[in-house]
Scaffold this active site. Structure first.
Site, PDB file in Angstrom:
ATOM      1  N   GLU A 297       4.054 -10.339  -7.115  1.00  0.00           N
ATOM      2  CA  GLU A 297       2.961 -10.370  -8.092  1.00  0.00           C
ATOM      3  C   GLU A 297       3.308  -9.700  -9.416  1.00  0.00           C
ATOM      4  O   GLU A 297       2.625  -9.906 -10.413  1.00  0.00           O
ATOM      5  CB  GLU A 297       1.701  -9.727  -7.483  1.00  0.00           C
TER       6      GLU A 297
ATOM      7  N   GLY B 171       0.844  -1.195   0.000  1.00  0.00           N
ATOM      8  CA  GLY B 171       0.000   0.000   0.000  1.00  0.00           C
ATOM      9  C   GLY B 171       0.868   1.230   0.000  1.00  0.00           C
ATOM     10  O   GLY B 171       2.069   1.151   0.278  1.00  0.00           O
TER      11      GLY B 171
ATOM     12  N   ASP C 229     -19.035  -9.211 -21.858  1.00  0.00           N
ATOM     13  CA  ASP C 229     -19.559  -9.297 -20.493  1.00  0.00           C
ATOM     14  C   ASP C 229     -21.073  -9.538 -20.476  1.00  0.00           C
ATOM     15  O   ASP C 229     -21.554 -10.448 -19.805  1.00  0.00           O
ATOM     16  CB  ASP C 229     -19.237  -8.023 -19.699  1.00  0.00           C
TER      17      ASP C 229
ATOM     18  N   HIS D 181       7.826  -7.241  -4.466  1.00  0.00           N
ATOM     19  CA  HIS D 181       6.490  -7.580  -4.977  1.00  0.00           C
ATOM     20  C   HIS D 181       6.535  -8.855  -5.824  1.00  0.00           C
ATOM     21  O   HIS D 181       6.962  -8.805  -6.975  1.00  0.00           O
ATOM     22  CB  HIS D 181       5.942  -6.421  -5.816  1.00  0.00           C
TER      23      HIS D 181
ATOM     24  N   LYS E  44     -11.653 -10.076 -16.343  1.00  0.00           N
ATOM     25  CA  LYS E  44     -11.993 -10.163 -17.772  1.00  0.00           C
ATOM     26  C   LYS E  44     -11.486 -11.454 -18.426  1.00  0.00           C
ATOM     27  O   LYS E  44     -12.207 -12.087 -19.196  1.00  0.00           O
ATOM     28  CB  LYS E  44     -11.387  -8.956 -18.492  1.00  0.00           C
TER      29      LYS E  44
ATOM     30  N   CYS F  73       5.336  -6.086   1.247  1.00  0.00           N
ATOM     31  CA  CYS F  73       5.682  -4.664   1.370  1.00  0.00           C
ATOM     32  C   CYS F  73       4.974  -4.033   2.590  1.00  0.00           C
ATOM     33  O   CYS F  73       5.239  -4.427   3.711  1.00  0.00           O
ATOM     34  CB  CYS F  73       5.355  -3.950   0.070  1.00  0.00           C
ATOM     35  N   TYR F  74       4.048  -3.102   2.394  1.00  0.00           N
ATOM     36  CA  TYR F  74       3.371  -2.496   3.551  1.00  0.00           C
ATOM     37  C   TYR F  74       2.741  -3.580   4.429  1.00  0.00           C
ATOM     38  O   TYR F  74       2.765  -3.489   5.663  1.00  0.00           O
ATOM     39  CB  TYR F  74       2.291  -1.509   3.081  1.00  0.00           C
TER      40      TYR F  74
END
Ligand code: XMP
Length: 509
Positions: free
Chosen positions: A167, A51, A223, A165, A365, A78-79
């Site tokens: 990710e 964050g 969608d 990170h 998506k 991280c945070y």
């Protein structure tokens, strides 16, 4: 299921996507989530996200510290890690040097998190605070040149922290590290598949709706099409789709959609031919926001009038996706300024006293596309590039007339045909043409022409928040330009848009 606590990092949705790519279901919740609710959810693991805040700031986001007593494995990123260390009695302080970008990670203690990760690898950092002292029970498991606590662990309590990170794609072994947390630490099973999702959600829709009626606004995009298919599978003829042809669609679009839904899928569908109404409302309107607002208003009126003709409707279905759900309740972002007004049927449920059915609200998506494929949706629909609600009206700069619509339709058809033939259609986020409110001089045969200019816009993007102009091969651009000028009457010049977002937007209006 894995629970991700959202401390506001721009990468949160990436964490969720990576975990789901591993075949594990996960959800993102704000730090205000009550501990009782967390217990009920009974996740196999918890990720505390990164964050933008510093743990010292007065209003930095915090979560109930009893989270560490639940006995559930936790990965702090991280945070999220700094919050964990601070709460458990360690010390976090301002880093001597803010670290941003690539760093070399050296593993000093090969615990479960680092299975099959080489001793040295590249990671991606973005932080201004670092750990100064660890709480009891923790050890440092990896270091970088600037950070003696690049990864930490209390393996007894199954608490893990990463300063980098995992990710983001820049962290070479990031996916392996998340994989290790899910399977080696949390003992998750790979059971998140679109097949399982479809089965569960269809049952859920049946339970919620019973034998009552649902309406859905079909736009022709992936969608709303997948939403229609799912609900149709669940309740059959009690679903009615409404397709408003606003006259601002691309060439043959309404016809193709009719064919797919009526003939192949046998779904109840009402087509409303409202082109004239929209054109009338748009008469002499030039301002982009005015255009958008008018189109939204007319759409609502037409949709509502049609919906009221269907007796006894109790539900409105919408193709809302998970990123919209997360963003709409964003715990930290203040109100953002309106750049462009998007229209939807937002006001309708209240006015018509309808309840919402949003079966895609758990999905990203790429998952919707996979689900569409599972349900047998036409690949052309699944891979259709996004198309804005206000349609070609916001791609015709200046006033919108039937004549200009027809010119743009022809141009767009040529463009898409060439982009598809060159194998670029799926690689691009969007590729389209814009009709400019200008004329330029040209020469055709021996005579002077004074005709319209079109701009070609092609962009790559992951989520439309940012976009790069596509570096299309010159030969392809040349072919597109030649064909447009030769085949579409009234156009004598084609230009290519080489601006990225930001500072430009994808659409021109
Ligand atoms: P911009 O132009 O803001 O567009 O960079 C970002 C993405 O959103 C699409 N877009 C819309 N989609 N209704 C929609 O459903 C709208 O009013 C609308 N306006 C823009 C645009 O095509 C791009 O993919």
């Amino acid at each position: 299921m894995v629970l991700i606590i959202d401390f506001g990092s721009q990468f949160n949705q990436l964490i969720a996507r990576r975990i789901r790519e591993c075949g594990v279901y996960c959800i993102i919740e704000p730090p205000t989530l009550a501990i009782e609710r967390m217990r009920e959810m009974n996740p196999l693991g918890i990720v505390l996200s990164g964050g933008p805040s510093s743990i010292y700031e007065a209003n930095s986001p915090r979560i109930d510290p009893r989270i560490f007593d639940l006995g559930i494995p936790i990965l702090g990123i991280c945070y999220g890690m700094q919050y964990m260390i601070d709460t458990l009695g360690g010390k976090v302080q301002k880093a001597r040097k803010r670290e941003y970008g690539f760093a070399g990670l050296s593993i000093e203690h090969q615990d479960e998190i680092f299975q099959q990760v080489p001793k040295q690898s590249q990671v991606w950092m973005s932080h201004g605070d670092s750990i100064a002292r660890l709480p009891e029970g923790f050890i440092a498991t990896a270091v970088t040149d600037n950070t003696p606590f690049a990864a930490v662990a209390d393996s007894k309590r199954r608490l893990f922290g990463l300063q980098f990170h995992p990710e983001v794609a820049h962290t070479a072994k990031g996916k392996q590290i998340l994989h290790n947390f899910l399977f080696a630490v949390c003992a998750c099973k790979r059971n998140w598949t679109m097949q399982a999702f479809a089965r569960d959600i269809i049952a859920e829709i049946q339970q919620k709706v019973g034998d009552r009626k649902v309406i859905l606004g079909l736009s022709g995009g992936v969608d709303s099409s997948v939403t229609a298919l799912l609900i149709h599978k669940a309740i059959g003829a009690n679903l009615t789709c409404i397709f408003v042809d606003n006259g601002l669609l691309r060439k043959n679009e309404a016809r193709k959609l009719k064919k797919t839904f009526k003939e192949h899928l046998k779904i109840n569908i009402r087509f409303v031919d409202a082109g004239k109404l929209f054109l009338k409302a748009l008469d002499k309107v030039v301002d982009p926001e005015k255009k958008r607002k008018l189109i939204g208003k007319v759409f609502m009126e037409v949709f509502e009038a049609e919906a009221r003709k269907i007796r006894g409707v109790e539900f409105l279905a919408q193709g809302t996706l998970y990123p919209d759900v997360i963003e709409s309740r964003s715990a930290f972002g203040g109100p953002t300024s309106v750049i462009k007004s998007h229209h939807n049927v937002g006001g309708l449920p209240k006015r018509m006293k309808l309840k919402l059915v949003e079966p895609l609200q758990y999905l990203f998506k790429d998952e919707v596309r996979r689900l569409g494929a599972r349900l047998g949706l036409d690949p052309e629909l699944i891979w259709r590039q996004p198309f804005p609600g206000p349609g070609l009206a916001i791609r015709i700069l200046g006033t919108v007339t039937e004549k200009r619509l027809n010119i743009l339709r022809e141009v767009d058809a040529v463009l898409i045909e060439e982009i598809k033939a060159a194998g670029y259609y799926r690689k691009l986020w969007q590729s389209f043409a814009v009709l400019l409110p200008l004329k330029s001089v040209g020469i055709m045969g021996d005579s002077r022409t004074y005709e319209d200019i079109v701009a070609i816009r092609a962009v790559t993007s992951k989520d439309a928040m940012t976009a790069d102009w596509a570096k299309l091969p010159h030969r392809l651009l040349g072919r597109i330009s030649n064909r447009i000028i030769n085949e579409v009457r009234g156009v004598n010049r084609v230009v290519y848009d080489i601006s990225s977002k930001p500072p430009s937007t994808i659409e021109w209006e």
